[in-house]
Design an enzyme around this catalytic site. Structure first.
Site, PDB file in Angstrom:
ATOM      1  N   CYS A 140      54.563  76.800 104.984  1.00 31.43           N
ATOM      2  CA  CYS A 140      53.677  76.424 103.882  1.00 31.43           C
ATOM      3  C   CYS A 140      54.385  76.568 102.543  1.00 31.43           C
ATOM      4  O   CYS A 140      54.599  77.686 102.062  1.00 31.43           O
ATOM      5  CB  CYS A 140      52.420  77.299 103.922  1.00 31.43           C
ATOM      6  SG  CYS A 140      51.326  77.023 102.520  1.00 31.43           S
ATOM      7  N   CYS A 153      52.186  78.135  99.743  1.00 27.91           N
ATOM      8  CA  CYS A 153      51.963  79.581  99.912  1.00 27.91           C
ATOM      9  C   CYS A 153      53.213  80.378  99.530  1.00 27.91           C
ATOM     10  O   CYS A 153      53.115  81.443  98.924  1.00 27.91           O
ATOM     11  CB  CYS A 153      51.631  79.933 101.354  1.00 27.91           C
ATOM     12  SG  CYS A 153      50.489  78.822 102.153  1.00 27.91           S
ATOM     13  N   ASP A 154      54.390  79.903  99.914  1.00 29.67           N
ATOM     14  CA  ASP A 154      55.586  80.749  99.846  1.00 29.67           C
ATOM     15  C   ASP A 154      56.664  80.278  98.871  1.00 29.67           C
ATOM     16  O   ASP A 154      57.628  81.010  98.638  1.00 29.67           O
ATOM     17  CB  ASP A 154      56.215  80.862 101.251  1.00 29.67           C
ATOM     18  CG  ASP A 154      55.255  81.514 102.239  1.00 29.67           C
ATOM     19  OD1 ASP A 154      54.473  82.384 101.805  1.00 29.67           O
ATOM     20  OD2 ASP A 154      55.280  81.148 103.430  1.00 29.67           O
TER      21      ASP A 154
END
Ligand code: NAP
Length: 315
Positions: free
Chosen positions: A138, A141-142
């Protein structure tokens, strides 16, 4: 929800855009509606940094904002939300019973399966070992963990190519690794990546392994035409090679295609009366927010018609 003995008109299983839209339509139709989701509602939409192809929106809305707005809209009409992991379902009877891992049972006249899909795994050495230590599924997300770092993005679809551009906000260099010599991503998305100064592409290449000590520090690529292998230094590897439907639990109960997607008719009906499917979990041509929402609206309306057409005893 503990000790809830209600027999709901509709249980929506899965809280992505398909499930949330089904919740809006079902609860607005005055059907008693329970959305069951194992995490915070939103599904894959929560991973969208910005949305530019949902009609009426142009980059100003994040997936988080849009899914929260959908959830609040459904709750305004009376939809209830329950956080639970369902591990078994009895769907064949007139009253459907969902069994939660916690031991709770929930009942409904109809079920809308909006189970979504999850990131596909590459299945190479180092992938599982370095998950969270440089390997991610992701970008939204990261990505921010990789400021000034060298990143690899695996895949050639919309997600991989679009997210490679997103990752340039943080990374000093982004290499896309694709197994063919052509992307499958939409042309407009390809153009942005291919014209970007810090994005390069390894065509006809596959990942043979991901390595490092505590954190990822390299990957091994193989050129599928020459069979030549090279060791490429990287700090992070984003594996964005598509999705697998979340249908393991219903295999054997609901008719699926060879890839595991639920087969429905145009009114979202599955092979079991009273069970409908909506969104990415369904066999279909186009998996987008707009098509997930459309599926959810149709599924809820079809569930309403099904309930009207049947005589249910009070549960
Ligand atoms: P996708 O369209 O299925 O693309 C997967 C990509 O990964 C393909 O390029 C495929 O290669 C490659 N791939 C698959 N398995 C692989 C493996 N084992 N090793 C190496 N490469 C592999 O998946 P997606 O990009 O995640 O998109 C999923 C859905 O969401 C699509 O319907 C997409 O249109 C939609 N989406 C839309 C947007 C948007 O409209 N802005 C953004 C994101 C996602 P091949 O090409 O060789 O098969």
């Amino acid at each position: 929800m503990k000790g809830d003995t209600t027999t709901y008109d509709v249980i929506v299983l899965g809280g992505g855009p398909a499930g949330l839209t089904a919740g809006i339509y079902a609860s607005r139709a005055r059907l008693s509606t329970l959305l069951v989701e194992k995490a915070y509602p939103g599904g894959q939409l929560m991973m969208c940094e910005s949305i530019e192809n949902y009609p009426g929106f142009s980059e100003t809305s994040s997936g988080y904002d849009l899914s929260n707005a959908m959830r609040m809209q459904a709750e305004k009409f009376g939809m209830k939300t329950m956080m639970a992991e369902i591990d078994r379902m009895d769907l064949s009877g007139d009253i459907k019973v969902l069994h939660a891992a916690s031991g709770e049972e929930i009942k409904a006249k109809t079920v809308i399966l909006s189970l979504g899909a999850r990131p596909r795994k590459l299945g190479v050495p180092g992938e599982a070992e370095f998950l969270g230590k440089g390997v991610s599924y992701c970008a939204v997300c990261d990505g921010a963990f990789f400021k000034g770092k060298k990143l690899a993005v695996i895949g050639g679809g919309d997600t991989a190519v679009e997210d490679s551009v997103f990752l340039t906000r943080y990374a000093s260099e982004v290499s896309i690794i694709h197994r063919r010599d052509k992307f499958r991503a939409q042309r407009i998305i390809q153009e942005r990546a291919l014209s970007h100064p810090v994005i390069n592409v390894h065509w006809n290449s596959i990942v043979k392994g991901i390595g490092g000590t505590d954190m990822v520090d390299h990957m091994v690529l193989e050129n599928v035409l020459t069979r030549e292998t090279i060791k490429v230094p990287v700090d992070g590897v984003f594996i964005l090679i598509g999705l697998d439907p979340n249908t393991k639990m219903i295999r054997g109960q609901i008719e699926l295609d060879e890839q595991g997607y639920i087969i429905t008719d145009e009114n979202m009906r599955t092979n079991i009366p009273g069970v409908f499917a909506a969104g990415d979990v369904r066999k279909k041509l186009l998996r987008q927010i707009v098509t997930a929402c459309a599926d959810g609206a149709i599924a809820a309306t079809a569930a309403e018609k099904y309930i009207e057409s049947k005589e249910f005893s009070n549960g």
